[in-house]
Design a protein around this motif. Structure first.
Motif, PDB file in Angstrom:
ATOM      1  N   SER A 234     -11.428   4.579   9.709  1.00 13.89           N
ATOM      2  CA  SER A 234     -12.218   4.890   8.570  1.00 13.89           C
ATOM      3  C   SER A 234     -11.676   6.229   8.275  1.00 13.89           C
ATOM      4  O   SER A 234     -11.199   7.089   7.052  1.00 13.89           O
ATOM      5  N   LYS A 235     -13.162   6.394   8.517  1.00 17.11           N
ATOM      6  CA  LYS A 235     -13.367   8.221   8.653  1.00 17.11           C
ATOM      7  C   LYS A 235     -11.982   9.133   8.906  1.00 17.11           C
ATOM      8  O   LYS A 235     -12.231  10.423   8.527  1.00 17.11           O
ATOM      9  N   VAL A 236     -11.495   8.646  10.295  1.00 15.80           N
ATOM     10  CA  VAL A 236     -10.623   9.527  10.603  1.00 15.80           C
ATOM     11  C   VAL A 236      -9.657   9.480   9.411  1.00 15.80           C
ATOM     12  O   VAL A 236      -8.831  11.150   9.085  1.00 15.80           O
ATOM     13  N   ILE A 237      -9.093   8.400   8.899  1.00 18.41           N
ATOM     14  CA  ILE A 237      -8.413   7.696   7.597  1.00 18.41           C
ATOM     15  C   ILE A 237      -8.890   9.150   6.666  1.00 18.41           C
ATOM     16  O   ILE A 237      -7.619  10.161   6.444  1.00 18.41           O
ATOM     17  N   MET A 238     -10.056   9.163   6.207  1.00 13.25           N
ATOM     18  CA  MET A 238     -10.556   9.284   5.387  1.00 13.25           C
ATOM     19  C   MET A 238     -10.097  11.470   4.666  1.00 13.25           C
ATOM     20  O   MET A 238     -10.248  12.244   4.300  1.00 13.25           O
ATOM     21  N   LYS A 287      -0.641  -2.438   8.611  1.00 10.75           N
ATOM     22  CA  LYS A 287      -1.421  -2.612   7.389  1.00 10.75           C
ATOM     23  C   LYS A 287      -0.986  -0.729   7.387  1.00 10.75           C
ATOM     24  O   LYS A 287      -0.165   0.038   6.153  1.00 10.75           O
ATOM     25  N   ILE A 288      -0.802   0.370   8.134  1.00 10.55           N
ATOM     26  CA  ILE A 288      -0.627   1.444   8.456  1.00 10.55           C
ATOM     27  C   ILE A 288       1.476   1.838   7.736  1.00 10.55           C
ATOM     28  O   ILE A 288       1.708   2.389   7.422  1.00 10.55           O
ATOM     29  N   THR A 294       5.453   4.320  -2.874  1.00 16.13           N
ATOM     30  CA  THR A 294       4.842   4.765  -4.071  1.00 16.13           C
ATOM     31  C   THR A 294       3.454   5.020  -4.449  1.00 16.13           C
ATOM     32  O   THR A 294       3.311   6.162  -4.760  1.00 16.13           O
ATOM     33  N   LEU A 295       2.536   5.266  -2.882  1.00 16.67           N
ATOM     34  CA  LEU A 295       1.295   5.236  -3.222  1.00 16.67           C
ATOM     35  C   LEU A 295       1.260   7.177  -2.440  1.00 16.67           C
ATOM     36  O   LEU A 295       2.199   7.929  -2.297  1.00 16.67           O
ATOM     37  N   SER A 296       0.502   7.455  -3.445  1.00 13.58           N
ATOM     38  CA  SER A 296       0.467   9.458  -3.453  1.00 13.58           C
ATOM     39  C   SER A 296      -1.015   9.291  -1.666  1.00 13.58           C
ATOM     40  O   SER A 296      -0.994   8.065  -1.360  1.00 13.58           O
ATOM     41  N   LEU A 297      -0.822  10.861  -1.312  1.00 10.40           N
ATOM     42  CA  LEU A 297      -1.720  10.332  -0.353  1.00 10.40           C
ATOM     43  C   LEU A 297      -2.879  10.071  -0.121  1.00 10.40           C
ATOM     44  O   LEU A 297      -3.659   9.113   0.523  1.00 10.40           O
ATOM     45  N   GLU A 298      -3.731  10.329  -0.875  1.00 15.32           N
ATOM     46  CA  GLU A 298      -5.342   9.774  -1.396  1.00 15.32           C
ATOM     47  C   GLU A 298      -5.486   8.188  -1.258  1.00 15.32           C
ATOM     48  O   GLU A 298      -6.360   7.832  -0.940  1.00 15.32           O
ATOM     49  N   ASP A 299      -4.239   8.438  -2.368  1.00 13.20           N
ATOM     50  CA  ASP A 299      -4.334   6.656  -2.461  1.00 13.20           C
ATOM     51  C   ASP A 299      -3.753   5.422  -1.352  1.00 13.20           C
ATOM     52  O   ASP A 299      -4.235   4.886  -1.361  1.00 13.20           O
ATOM     53  N   HIS A 303      -6.510   2.922  -0.016  1.00 14.61           N
ATOM     54  CA  HIS A 303      -5.838   1.823   0.036  1.00 14.61           C
ATOM     55  C   HIS A 303      -6.043   1.094   1.874  1.00 14.61           C
ATOM     56  O   HIS A 303      -6.815   0.195   2.116  1.00 14.61           O
ATOM     57  N   LEU A 304      -6.181   2.703   2.490  1.00 15.64           N
ATOM     58  CA  LEU A 304      -6.700   1.584   3.997  1.00 15.64           C
ATOM     59  C   LEU A 304      -8.084   2.110   3.628  1.00 15.64           C
ATOM     60  O   LEU A 304      -8.592   0.764   4.664  1.00 15.64           O
ATOM     61  N   GLN A 305      -8.485   2.580   3.728  1.00 16.71           N
ATOM     62  CA  GLN A 305     -10.080   2.028   3.453  1.00 16.71           C
ATOM     63  C   GLN A 305     -11.073   0.999   3.023  1.00 16.71           C
ATOM     64  O   GLN A 305     -12.029   0.358   3.668  1.00 16.71           O
ATOM     65  N   GLU A 306      -9.943  -0.024   1.939  1.00 16.54           N
ATOM     66  CA  GLU A 306     -11.131  -0.910   1.386  1.00 16.54           C
ATOM     67  C   GLU A 306     -10.334  -1.658   2.219  1.00 16.54           C
ATOM     68  O   GLU A 306     -10.666  -3.167   2.393  1.00 16.54           O
ATOM     69  N   GLN A 307      -8.365  -1.901   2.618  1.00 13.72           N
ATOM     70  CA  GLN A 307      -8.171  -2.448   3.751  1.00 13.72           C
ATOM     71  C   GLN A 307      -9.328  -3.045   4.597  1.00 13.72           C
ATOM     72  O   GLN A 307      -9.905  -4.127   5.401  1.00 13.72           O
ATOM     73  N   MET A 308      -9.549  -2.015   5.313  1.00 15.92           N
ATOM     74  CA  MET A 308     -10.081  -2.017   6.887  1.00 15.92           C
ATOM     75  C   MET A 308     -11.921  -2.838   5.954  1.00 15.92           C
ATOM     76  O   MET A 308     -12.096  -3.249   7.174  1.00 15.92           O
TER      77      MET A 308
END
Length: 526
Positions: A234-238, A287-288, A294-299, A303-308
């Motif tokens: 999750s930290k890697v993705i953020m 999930k990735i 249509t999502l932006s990069l930050e969104d 989204h991935l962080q919430e899924q995890m």
């Protein structure tokens, strides 16, 4: 045929112009057709079926006929067949001469095929690999792809995995022959120093820290390891910084998968992944791959962080609460519960039953070298549970007092067998000998489609020096020529020794594991 000939001759004798003569004319025409059919039948008939011939003659005629047909068929080489196909294609399209098209085909064959780089993984392949249950990174199962459990008895797969390792460790020299195909490494104090010498920055610091903790067994247990891995990712993705012109979720899904591959390979080199970690990686890659374009990069990151976070909460935290509730309902007053080593789900069930006011006694069975049962003993005894602590060699002396056996699991296989801490199979088989019910507490994210019949082909080897920590007589075992130490981590408990499997879905027999895998495939990581 003879009846038709007689009719034909009799009708030919009739007078011209009569009705009989007209009928004869009609039959004459039909007779010519019948004669044609007779000749055609005689030409196409198999001479080997002639009743007047003997069996040997019919066989000789049949072989001669087949040899004649084989000789009539023209044998073409591969190049000639391709040339004919090119001519037919050119004649069909009419836009290109056959010679030019054949030359273009040969030039295409002679051209070197482009080598697909790891940074060019298509999004379609990622999606497909995420949907399949056999692989994590799109490679064939058992071929050393990141996140999969390797087929350790496959030399080619192991050689490929070693070439792709992000961390090179020293192999143990003195291995037990039956388990020599399993990876086993020397204890290295310079592991962090080797990481410090790396010039590339393809591994996130959080993943580096997690790998060192896993290698030193500072984080143990399938739930704790899976949760720690997902939080590190999750930290890697953020902190993910995409290349230029990567501004949407679709761009992120194409590049992030290749970004995670070296990190997963690094974690595998530190310590082999358990079934639950492999399922979690497969779920994350899915999930990735299916990020909304249509999502932006930050969104997309959010989204991935919430899924995890939802995965950890639903599949681990809430699942353990539900399992503890179901397991506590099976504990009655005056029961004698036997547990082995330490399982977080079993520990939560015992504490819940105690909190509900049930009066029972617990026998904690432990074994060297991990001695994990001591931590469970400290926890439940502090909650006021009456406990007895024994080693596994005393199991047969106390089993006659036991009313139920509760065990944890590292994985549930498709054939109902259980992978758990080494020694679990001995406890289950001893309970079966005394007709004591065996209940296994396991979360469904640990269910696997794999089928194993033993714990030799696939297992994990611990540090052999752990076995000599309390025995100075074996301190110099490396210098003894024929002495080898085996420190297995897991064993396999057959489904016949199990009575019930307790999951967040309820009580299941071991034979229902494939049903759960099939029904919940689209929702969970199985």
């Amino acid at each position: 045929w003879s009846s038709l000939d007689l009719c034909w001759k009799s009708l030919n004798m009739a007078a011209p112009g009569s009705d009989i003569q007209s009928i004869a004319d009609m039959l004459d025409k039909q007779g010519s057709q019948v004669q044609t059919l007779r000749v055609s039948f005689a030409e196409n008939s198999d001479p080997s079926q002639d009743a007047t011939l003997s069996k040997a003659e019919r066989k000789a005629l049949w072989e001669a006929q087949n040899a004649q047909k084989a000789g009539e068929k023209q044998k073409l080489s591969k190049a000639e067949r391709r040339e004919i196909q090119e001519k037919q294609r050119a004649a069909k399209t009419g836009t290109e001469e056959p010679e030019q098209q054949a030359a273009a085909a040969k030039q295409k064959e002679a051209a070197p095929k482009p080598v697909k780089s790891e940074n060019q993984t298509p999004n379609v392949q990622s999606a497909k690999s995420a949907q399949q249950g056999d692989t994590v990174s799109g490679n064939a199962p058992g071929k050393g792809s990141a996140g999969t459990r390797l087929q350790h008895d496959d030399p080619k797969a192991m050689a490929k995995a070693k070439r792709n390792q992000a961390l090179h460790r020293t192999e143990m020299q003195k291995k037990v022959p039956w388990f020599s195909h399993l990876p086993q490494y020397e204890r290295e104090a310079s592991l962090s120093a080797q990481l410090a010498e790396r010039t590339d920055n393809d591994i996130h610091p959080e993943v580096l820290k997690l790998g060192l903790k896993l290698a030193d067994w500072m984080i143990v247990g399938g739930n704790a390891r899976t949760e720690a891995m997902l939080r590190a990712f999750s930290k890697v993705i953020m902190d993910y910084n995409p290349p230029k012109d990567h501004e949407t979720g679709a761009d992120m899904s194409r590049h992030l998968d290749t970004r995670l591959k070296p990190m997963i390979s690094y974690l595998v080199a530190c310590r082999p992944l358990c079934i639950g970690m492999g399922n979690a990686i497969r779920w994350l890659k899915g999930k990735i791959a299916h990020l909304p374009p249509t999502l932006s990069l930050e969104d997309a990151k959010q989204h991935l962080q919430e899924q995890m976070e939802g995965y950890v909460t639903e599949k681990i935290v809430f699942a353990d609460r539900i399992i503890s509730k179901h397991a506590a309902a099976k504990i009655n007053n005056n029961d004698v519960i036997l547990v082995y080593a330490r399982s977080m789900a079993v520990e939560a069930a015992i504490l819940r039953a105690r909190k509900e006011g049930t009066s029972f006694r617990v026998i904690v069975v432990d074994s060297r070298p991990k001695m994990e049962g001591k931590k469970l003993l400290d926890t439940i005894s502090a909650a006021g549970v009456t406990c007895t602590y024994i080693m596994i060699n005393s199991l047969s002396f106390v089993m006659k007092e036991v009313t139920k056996v509760f065990l944890g699991a590292s994985a549930m296989l498709a054939n109902g067998n259980v992978i758990s801490r080494v020694g679990t199979a001995s406890v289950a088989m001893m309970a079966r000998q005394y007709n004591v019910p065996v209940l296994v507490c396991c979360e469904t994210y640990k269910f696997s489609e794999k089928v194993m019949l033993d714990s030799i082909c696939t297992n994990e080897l611990g540090d052999p020096d752990e076995l000599v920590a309390s025995n100075n007589t074996l301190a110099d075992w490396r210098d003894v020529k024929d002495m080898k130490l085996l420190n297995l981590v897991y064993d396999l408990t057959p489904a016949e020794s199990l009575t019930l499997v307790i999951t967040e879905l309820g009580y299941l027999p071991p034979s229902s594991v494939p049903v759960v895998i099939r029904e919940y495939r689209k929702e969970v990581t199985l």
